[in-house]
Design a protein around this motif. Structure first.
Motif, PDB file in Angstrom:
ATOM      1  N   PRO A 173       0.825  -1.220   0.000  1.00  0.00           N
ATOM      2  CA  PRO A 173       0.000   0.000   0.000  1.00  0.00           C
ATOM      3  C   PRO A 173       0.850   1.257   0.000  1.00  0.00           C
ATOM      4  O   PRO A 173       1.900   1.315   0.639  1.00  0.00           O
ATOM      5  N   PRO A 174       0.423   2.279  -0.704  1.00  0.00           N
ATOM      6  CA  PRO A 174       1.167   3.539  -0.747  1.00  0.00           C
ATOM      7  C   PRO A 174       1.046   4.289   0.581  1.00  0.00           C
ATOM      8  O   PRO A 174       0.116   4.069   1.353  1.00  0.00           O
ATOM      9  N   ILE A 175       1.977   5.184   0.827  1.00  0.00           N
ATOM     10  CA  ILE A 175       1.963   6.009   2.026  1.00  0.00           C
ATOM     11  C   ILE A 175       1.560   7.421   1.643  1.00  0.00           C
ATOM     12  O   ILE A 175       2.168   8.029   0.761  1.00  0.00           O
ATOM     13  N   LEU A 176       0.528   7.922   2.305  1.00  0.00           N
ATOM     14  CA  LEU A 176       0.063   9.284   2.099  1.00  0.00           C
ATOM     15  C   LEU A 176       0.590  10.147   3.237  1.00  0.00           C
ATOM     16  O   LEU A 176       0.195   9.985   4.387  1.00  0.00           O
ATOM     17  N   LEU A 177       1.504  11.053   2.924  1.00  0.00           N
ATOM     18  CA  LEU A 177       2.083  11.957   3.912  1.00  0.00           C
ATOM     19  C   LEU A 177       1.274  13.248   3.918  1.00  0.00           C
ATOM     20  O   LEU A 177       1.139  13.918   2.892  1.00  0.00           O
ATOM     21  N   LEU A 178       0.727  13.599   5.075  1.00  0.00           N
ATOM     22  CA  LEU A 178      -0.114  14.781   5.197  1.00  0.00           C
ATOM     23  C   LEU A 178       0.605  15.855   5.999  1.00  0.00           C
ATOM     24  O   LEU A 178       1.143  15.576   7.084  1.00  0.00           O
ATOM     25  N   ILE A 179       0.611  17.076   5.477  1.00  0.00           N
ATOM     26  CA  ILE A 179       1.298  18.191   6.118  1.00  0.00           C
ATOM     27  C   ILE A 179       0.251  19.213   6.538  1.00  0.00           C
ATOM     28  O   ILE A 179      -0.384  19.851   5.686  1.00  0.00           O
ATOM     29  N   PRO A 180       0.034  19.393   7.846  1.00  0.00           N
ATOM     30  CA  PRO A 180      -1.004  20.319   8.318  1.00  0.00           C
ATOM     31  C   PRO A 180      -0.615  21.778   8.092  1.00  0.00           C
ATOM     32  O   PRO A 180       0.456  22.097   7.560  1.00  0.00           O
ATOM     33  N   LEU A 247       5.360   6.847  -2.248  1.00  0.00           N
ATOM     34  CA  LEU A 247       5.117   7.965  -1.342  1.00  0.00           C
ATOM     35  C   LEU A 247       4.451   9.102  -2.110  1.00  0.00           C
ATOM     36  O   LEU A 247       4.951   9.535  -3.152  1.00  0.00           O
ATOM     37  N   VAL A 248       3.331   9.575  -1.583  1.00  0.00           N
ATOM     38  CA  VAL A 248       2.662  10.761  -2.115  1.00  0.00           C
ATOM     39  C   VAL A 248       2.387  11.689  -0.944  1.00  0.00           C
ATOM     40  O   VAL A 248       2.381  11.262   0.211  1.00  0.00           O
ATOM     41  N   ALA A 249       2.165  12.974  -1.214  1.00  0.00           N
ATOM     42  CA  ALA A 249       2.016  13.943  -0.135  1.00  0.00           C
ATOM     43  C   ALA A 249       0.912  14.937  -0.444  1.00  0.00           C
ATOM     44  O   ALA A 249       0.688  15.299  -1.603  1.00  0.00           O
ATOM     45  N   VAL A 250       0.224  15.378   0.620  1.00  0.00           N
ATOM     46  CA  VAL A 250      -0.821  16.398   0.529  1.00  0.00           C
ATOM     47  C   VAL A 250      -0.558  17.436   1.603  1.00  0.00           C
ATOM     48  O   VAL A 250      -0.301  17.081   2.765  1.00  0.00           O
ATOM     49  N   SER A 251      -0.628  18.705   1.242  1.00  0.00           N
ATOM     50  CA  SER A 251      -0.510  19.783   2.223  1.00  0.00           C
ATOM     51  C   SER A 251      -1.856  20.471   2.377  1.00  0.00           C
ATOM     52  O   SER A 251      -2.670  20.514   1.448  1.00  0.00           O
ATOM     53  N   SER A 256       1.380  24.198   2.711  1.00  0.00           N
ATOM     54  CA  SER A 256       1.923  24.075   1.356  1.00  0.00           C
ATOM     55  C   SER A 256       3.295  24.717   1.240  1.00  0.00           C
ATOM     56  O   SER A 256       4.098  24.327   0.394  1.00  0.00           O
ATOM     57  N   GLY A 257       3.584  25.724   2.089  1.00  0.00           N
ATOM     58  CA  GLY A 257       4.901  26.345   2.040  1.00  0.00           C
ATOM     59  C   GLY A 257       6.003  25.345   2.296  1.00  0.00           C
ATOM     60  O   GLY A 257       7.062  25.383   1.654  1.00  0.00           O
ATOM     61  N   LEU A 258       5.764  24.425   3.212  1.00  0.00           N
ATOM     62  CA  LEU A 258       6.752  23.397   3.531  1.00  0.00           C
ATOM     63  C   LEU A 258       6.854  22.364   2.413  1.00  0.00           C
ATOM     64  O   LEU A 258       7.961  21.994   1.992  1.00  0.00           O
ATOM     65  N   LEU A 259       5.722  21.896   1.898  1.00  0.00           N
ATOM     66  CA  LEU A 259       5.743  20.873   0.856  1.00  0.00           C
ATOM     67  C   LEU A 259       6.378  21.401  -0.436  1.00  0.00           C
ATOM     68  O   LEU A 259       7.234  20.734  -1.038  1.00  0.00           O
ATOM     69  N   LEU A 260       5.993  22.602  -0.858  1.00  0.00           N
ATOM     70  CA  LEU A 260       6.553  23.160  -2.081  1.00  0.00           C
ATOM     71  C   LEU A 260       8.033  23.465  -1.926  1.00  0.00           C
ATOM     72  O   LEU A 260       8.813  23.289  -2.872  1.00  0.00           O
ATOM     73  N   ALA A 274       4.079  11.931  -6.410  1.00  0.00           N
ATOM     74  CA  ALA A 274       3.180  13.025  -6.775  1.00  0.00           C
ATOM     75  C   ALA A 274       2.834  13.780  -5.505  1.00  0.00           C
ATOM     76  O   ALA A 274       3.017  13.283  -4.387  1.00  0.00           O
ATOM     77  N   ALA A 275       2.312  14.989  -5.663  1.00  0.00           N
ATOM     78  CA  ALA A 275       1.944  15.814  -4.524  1.00  0.00           C
ATOM     79  C   ALA A 275       0.700  16.621  -4.869  1.00  0.00           C
ATOM     80  O   ALA A 275       0.383  16.838  -6.046  1.00  0.00           O
ATOM     81  N   ALA A 276      -0.002  17.056  -3.830  1.00  0.00           N
ATOM     82  CA  ALA A 276      -1.188  17.898  -4.005  1.00  0.00           C
ATOM     83  C   ALA A 276      -1.223  18.931  -2.884  1.00  0.00           C
ATOM     84  O   ALA A 276      -0.814  18.645  -1.752  1.00  0.00           O
ATOM     85  N   CYS A 277      -1.712  20.114  -3.205  1.00  0.00           N
ATOM     86  CA  CYS A 277      -1.827  21.208  -2.232  1.00  0.00           C
ATOM     87  C   CYS A 277      -3.283  21.673  -2.211  1.00  0.00           C
ATOM     88  O   CYS A 277      -3.811  22.085  -3.245  1.00  0.00           O
TER      89      CYS A 277
END
Length: 471
Positions: A173-180, A247-251, A256-260, A274-277
């Motif tokens: 399974p993929p890991i979804l990293l979430l950035i608050p 690994l995918v990430a969502v902010s 989003s400042g940290l992810l970008l 891939a990533a999403a904001c």
């Protein structure tokens, strides 16, 4: 009887609207309504003409779905594939007023979580790990737990039953990293995204900066807005413990400042696929300089000051804590805590040209926490093949609540942003699989050993599959 019932309902609705207008006036909140706000309720073509978006999509019929979000992207192979197969981007059924009011959606995403349908589903809790960083600092990693079963890498490796893994080389399974948000904490919006991700077979992991979200501050240093060093170490650590997972990430919002920043700093060495904001702050200095409505400004300031006061004694030797606690704006607060060259190091898009993974940004025209849509850096989305923008008419800040039955595809309730980003990750994975079947290499990020010089790595073959992006 039906006529009088309908008239009574219209009268109640009108009365409720004027009461809401009065309340917004008292609270000094900008008022949004489909019949009074420019751009609301217009068709897709009219909206694009009004804003002068110049999306470069008009000559491609396949890239012009039914009326829905305004889409800005470079017309590449990936963009075409996304717009053909990512159905949630075409016609979201967002909740109408009053539940769709931007302020109600925004407050719900932060505090309530009950204005979007389906939030009473599977309960999500978190089990926490602390990661010791190279300088002795700590960040907190919260693994989502649903249905009484932990979902972290320490607790079971088998594929989620019924879920669809995104990996091209493994069924892990993929890991979804979430950035608050920058100020930390797990909002109802983020919890809802975790809940939906669990149902779809993801491992969900929430990253908390040092000193936020209950994470202890073990060094006399706070994390600057766009400082991605801690996130780099975290992603590398997760990758080492879960080498077979995509690994995918969502902010979320200001996160989003940290992810970008991370994506720009790492370039082709990023381990993300891939990533999403969601409701991103794309221009940090502009956001800090733009006054927020008083209700939101004081809410954010109080949160930041509470975090600072918790560690006032430890930080008093390196920061002017007393002055920061008396600031009345976010800009003054940040400038007090950090030096004058702050934005040279922390502007989210400072290294946007080095980003080497697709990034989807979901924004709303009526977002009360962000600058006006006219300030969006449209040239970035029109010219950079890795950035895609979906701009909706309504949704508030990290709200995007759907009307009853508006989610489709067998899901129940939730919000459009959660549906869209998870479907986006699935479609990107399908695109990469197709490119691999054509004989193009895409492999794991980071194997080039290159950071901000990622362009050379792409030219030397590591990312030759990405030539379809730039056609």
């Amino acid at each position: 009887l039906d006529h009088w019932t309908r008239m009574a309902r219209l009268g109640v609705r009108a009365a409720a609207w004027w009461l809401w207008v009065a309340l917004c006036w008292v609270l000094e909140l900008p008022i949004h309504h489909p019949h009074t706000e420019p751009g609301w309720g217009k068709d897709r073509a009219g909206t694009q003409e009004q804003d002068g978006m110049g999306l470069g999509l008009g000559s491609h019929p396949a890239l012009s779905p039914a009326p829905g979000p305004t889409l800005a992207c470079k017309p590449t192979a990936l963009a075409r594939f996304l717009l053909q197969h990512c159905c949630s981007l075409a016609r979201p059924r967002l909740a109408p007023w009053p539940r769709g009011d931007p302020h109600l959606q925004t407050l719900s995403s932060f505090l309530l979580g009950g204005l979007t349908a389906g939030d009473q589903g599977q309960e999500v809790n978190f089990t926490r790990d602390h990661l010791l960083l190279k300088d002795g600092g700590l960040v907190a990693l919260d693994w989502a737990v649903g249905g009484g079963e932990a979902v972290g890498w320490e607790r079971g490796k088998e594929h989620h039953p019924g879920g669809k893994a995104l990996g091209c080389h493994t069924s892990t399974p993929p890991i979804l990293l979430l950035i608050p948000h920058y100020w930390g904490g797990v909002t109802p919006h983020l919890r809802g995204l975790c809940r939906m991700a669990l149902r779809q077979g993801f491992y969900s992991l929430v990253f908390h900066r040092r000193g936020t979200g209950g994470c202890p501050l073990t060094t006399p240093r706070l994390t600057e807005y766009g400082d991605s060093v801690d996130l780099m170490q975290t992603v590398a650590y997760v990758r080492s413990r879960h080498p077979s997972s995509v690994l995918v990430a969502v902010s979320e919002g200001s996160g989003s400042g940290l992810l970008l920043s991370y994506l720009g700093e790492c370039g082709s060495s990023s381990y993300l696929t891939a990533a999403a904001c969601i409701s991103p702050v794309l221009q940090g200095q502009l956001w800090f300089d733009t006054p927020l409505p008083p209700l939101y400004r004081w809410a954010v300031l109080i949160q930041r000051k509470l975090q600072l006061s918790r560690y006032a004694s430890a930080l008093s030797g390196v920061l002017d804590v007393d002055r920061a606690l008396h600031c009345s704006s976010l800009r003054d607060f940040e400038e007090t805590l950090f030096c004058s060259s702050y934005w040279e190091r922390n502007e989210p898009l400072r290294d946007a040209d080095e980003v080497a993974v697709p990034v989807l940004c979901l924004c709303s025209r009526d977002d009360p926490l962000l600058p006006p849509p006219s300030t969006l850096p449209l040239a970035l989305f029109q010219n950079n093949p890795y950035f895609l923008l979906a701009l909706t008419e309504t949704g508030g800040h990290c709200g995007f609540g759907l009307e009853e039955g508006g989610q489709g595809e067998g899901e129940v309730g939730g919000n459009w942003s959660s549906v869209s980003v998870l479907e986006y990750f699935r479609v990107v994975a399908e695109f990469l699989k197709g490119e691999e079947r054509k004989g193009m290499r895409w492999g794991c990020r980071g194997s080039t050993g290159m950071g901000r010089g990622g362009q050379r790595g792409r030219e030397e073959g590591q990312f030759t599959w990405q030539r379809s992006y730039t056609r």
